[in-house]
Design a protein around this motif. Sequence first.
Motif, PDB file in Angstrom:
ATOM      1  N   TYR A 152       0.829  -1.160  -0.013  1.00 14.93           N
ATOM      2  CA  TYR A 152      -0.051  -0.021   0.029  1.00 14.93           C
ATOM      3  C   TYR A 152       0.802   1.239  -0.130  1.00 14.93           C
ATOM      4  O   TYR A 152       0.649   2.139  -0.820  1.00 14.93           O
ATOM      5  N   ILE A 153       1.804   1.406   0.966  1.00 12.96           N
ATOM      6  CA  ILE A 153       2.675   2.627   1.162  1.00 12.96           C
ATOM      7  C   ILE A 153       3.581   2.719  -0.071  1.00 12.96           C
ATOM      8  O   ILE A 153       3.796   4.001  -0.787  1.00 12.96           O
ATOM      9  N   ARG A 154       4.160   1.891  -0.537  1.00 12.57           N
ATOM     10  CA  ARG A 154       5.058   1.998  -1.964  1.00 12.57           C
ATOM     11  C   ARG A 154       4.274   2.407  -3.072  1.00 12.57           C
ATOM     12  O   ARG A 154       5.125   2.574  -4.040  1.00 12.57           O
ATOM     13  N   GLU A 155       3.139   2.122  -3.085  1.00  7.94           N
ATOM     14  CA  GLU A 155       2.404   2.780  -4.345  1.00  7.94           C
ATOM     15  C   GLU A 155       1.783   4.181  -4.042  1.00  7.94           C
ATOM     16  O   GLU A 155       1.233   4.672  -5.293  1.00  7.94           O
ATOM     17  N   GLN A 156       2.017   4.715  -2.985  1.00 10.36           N
ATOM     18  CA  GLN A 156       1.495   6.246  -2.715  1.00 10.36           C
ATOM     19  C   GLN A 156       2.761   7.138  -3.418  1.00 10.36           C
ATOM     20  O   GLN A 156       4.217   7.250  -3.101  1.00 10.36           O
ATOM     21  N   PRO A 157       2.287   8.061  -4.382  1.00 11.35           N
ATOM     22  CA  PRO A 157       3.174   9.002  -4.857  1.00 11.35           C
ATOM     23  C   PRO A 157       3.660   9.888  -3.641  1.00 11.35           C
ATOM     24  O   PRO A 157       2.792  10.182  -2.858  1.00 11.35           O
ATOM     25  N   PHE A 158       4.823  10.543  -3.740  1.00  9.52           N
ATOM     26  CA  PHE A 158       5.325  11.542  -2.571  1.00  9.52           C
ATOM     27  C   PHE A 158       6.183  12.348  -3.419  1.00  9.52           C
ATOM     28  O   PHE A 158       6.722  12.332  -4.245  1.00  9.52           O
ATOM     29  N   LEU A 159       6.174  13.719  -2.856  1.00  8.17           N
ATOM     30  CA  LEU A 159       7.023  14.698  -2.806  1.00  8.17           C
ATOM     31  C   LEU A 159       7.769  15.058  -1.553  1.00  8.17           C
ATOM     32  O   LEU A 159       7.460  14.717  -0.476  1.00  8.17           O
ATOM     33  N   TRP A 160       8.698  15.957  -1.780  1.00  7.83           N
ATOM     34  CA  TRP A 160       9.407  16.085  -0.569  1.00  7.83           C
ATOM     35  C   TRP A 160      10.145  17.515  -0.895  1.00  7.83           C
ATOM     36  O   TRP A 160      10.399  17.902  -2.185  1.00  7.83           O
ATOM     37  N   VAL A 161      10.534  18.382   0.207  1.00  4.40           N
ATOM     38  CA  VAL A 161      11.324  19.535   0.159  1.00  4.40           C
ATOM     39  C   VAL A 161      12.626  19.457   0.964  1.00  4.40           C
ATOM     40  O   VAL A 161      12.530  18.839   1.857  1.00  4.40           O
ATOM     41  N   ASN A 162      13.717  19.995   0.363  1.00  2.00           N
ATOM     42  CA  ASN A 162      14.946  20.120   1.246  1.00  2.00           C
ATOM     43  C   ASN A 162      14.718  21.191   2.149  1.00  2.00           C
ATOM     44  O   ASN A 162      14.561  22.447   1.938  1.00  2.00           O
ATOM     45  N   LEU A 163      14.889  20.788   3.464  1.00  2.00           N
ATOM     46  CA  LEU A 163      14.744  21.915   4.595  1.00  2.00           C
ATOM     47  C   LEU A 163      15.864  21.558   5.683  1.00  2.00           C
ATOM     48  O   LEU A 163      15.235  20.668   6.547  1.00  2.00           O
ATOM     49  N   ASP A 164      16.784  21.941   5.353  1.00  2.09           N
ATOM     50  CA  ASP A 164      18.046  21.476   6.320  1.00  2.09           C
ATOM     51  C   ASP A 164      18.508  22.465   7.352  1.00  2.09           C
ATOM     52  O   ASP A 164      19.270  23.259   7.288  1.00  2.09           O
ATOM     53  N   ASP A 165      17.744  22.200   8.538  1.00  2.00           N
ATOM     54  CA  ASP A 165      18.244  22.973   9.748  1.00  2.00           C
ATOM     55  C   ASP A 165      18.446  22.059  10.941  1.00  2.00           C
ATOM     56  O   ASP A 165      17.867  20.801  10.839  1.00  2.00           O
ATOM     57  N   GLU A 166      18.874  22.589  11.861  1.00  2.00           N
ATOM     58  CA  GLU A 166      19.312  21.705  13.108  1.00  2.00           C
ATOM     59  C   GLU A 166      18.132  20.929  13.637  1.00  2.00           C
ATOM     60  O   GLU A 166      16.950  21.774  13.855  1.00  2.00           O
ATOM     61  N   PRO A 167      18.460  19.810  14.134  1.00  2.00           N
ATOM     62  CA  PRO A 167      17.183  19.073  14.787  1.00  2.00           C
ATOM     63  C   PRO A 167      16.735  20.040  15.894  1.00  2.00           C
ATOM     64  O   PRO A 167      17.350  20.136  16.956  1.00  2.00           O
ATOM     65  N   SER A 168      15.432  19.884  15.935  1.00  2.72           N
ATOM     66  CA  SER A 168      14.868  20.690  17.194  1.00  2.72           C
ATOM     67  C   SER A 168      13.239  20.639  17.217  1.00  2.72           C
ATOM     68  O   SER A 168      12.700  20.753  15.754  1.00  2.72           O
ATOM     69  N   ALA A 169      12.714  20.740  18.178  1.00  3.55           N
ATOM     70  CA  ALA A 169      11.321  20.785  18.281  1.00  3.55           C
ATOM     71  C   ALA A 169      10.653  22.273  17.492  1.00  3.55           C
ATOM     72  O   ALA A 169       9.545  22.307  17.319  1.00  3.55           O
ATOM     73  N   ASP A 170      11.866  23.270  17.814  1.00  2.00           N
ATOM     74  CA  ASP A 170      11.360  24.473  17.113  1.00  2.00           C
ATOM     75  C   ASP A 170      11.934  24.664  15.671  1.00  2.00           C
ATOM     76  O   ASP A 170      12.121  25.911  15.104  1.00  2.00           O
ATOM     77  N   SER A 171      12.295  23.866  15.144  1.00  4.04           N
ATOM     78  CA  SER A 171      12.916  23.837  13.769  1.00  4.04           C
ATOM     79  C   SER A 171      11.845  24.075  12.929  1.00  4.04           C
ATOM     80  O   SER A 171      10.723  24.251  12.699  1.00  4.04           O
TER      81      SER A 171
END
Length: 242
Positions: A152-171
């Motif tokens: 099921y999941i492997r058939e879902q088309p997907f998109l992504w964006v590059n957003l490279d900031d430091e790991p944080s709950a406020d990222s």
Amino acid sequence: MARQDDLDRFYGLLDDLEQRVGGTRKLKNCTGYMDWPDRGVYFFLEPGETRASTDQLRVTRVGTHAVSAGSSTSLWDRLKQHYGTGSGSSNHPHGGAHRGSVYRKRVGESIIEKHDLHDDYPDWDKRWSSVERERAEVRDEEYILERRVSTYIREQPFLWVNLDDEPSADSDRAYLEQNVIALLSNFDEQPIDPRGSGWLGRHSQSQAIRESGLWNVNHVDERYDSGFLDLLENAINGTTPP
């Protein structure tokens, strides 16, 4: 009409993103050898689920990773958890580990509910710490369902964006994820882009999933800040094909 306008802008930006990266991808065709950004936000779309006014596929899952300080999880690490195991897995090829992927867990729950498979998978909703039987036995028992989830999941088309900031709950990634979810969610809202009767999530045990129309639980009942759309647009401009 503010939410409708923001939804239209959001999906317009997804169109721009799709053109920028050369089209959606499916996990069944992806590998870790592709040039994925280290960090980002992803959007899964549902085949057969379209917006009310267009034939554009509707987003049904939004996610990110590494939002805890010190986390080193990459974008592909998270996508691979949703993908599951490959053909080279000696015991459970094309299965997976739903206890490491909430997306897999929720899809599996809905398959169980839809087909009344509770007796076949009594431990699906339990953490390992609550499972009294041997792990190997449970993994063998759950393997068929893990395969169904992978398909099921492997058939879902997907998109992504590059957003490279430091790991944080406020990222910025956390901010973008929670506001996209809040915008898309129909939970306790006048439905916009209503979900089709055949959407698997309608069988979820979770009211949040059933009513929001998303495979997300967190943030579906929150208000959104439309400023995230500017952040998304900037992130799209910094995203390239893998």
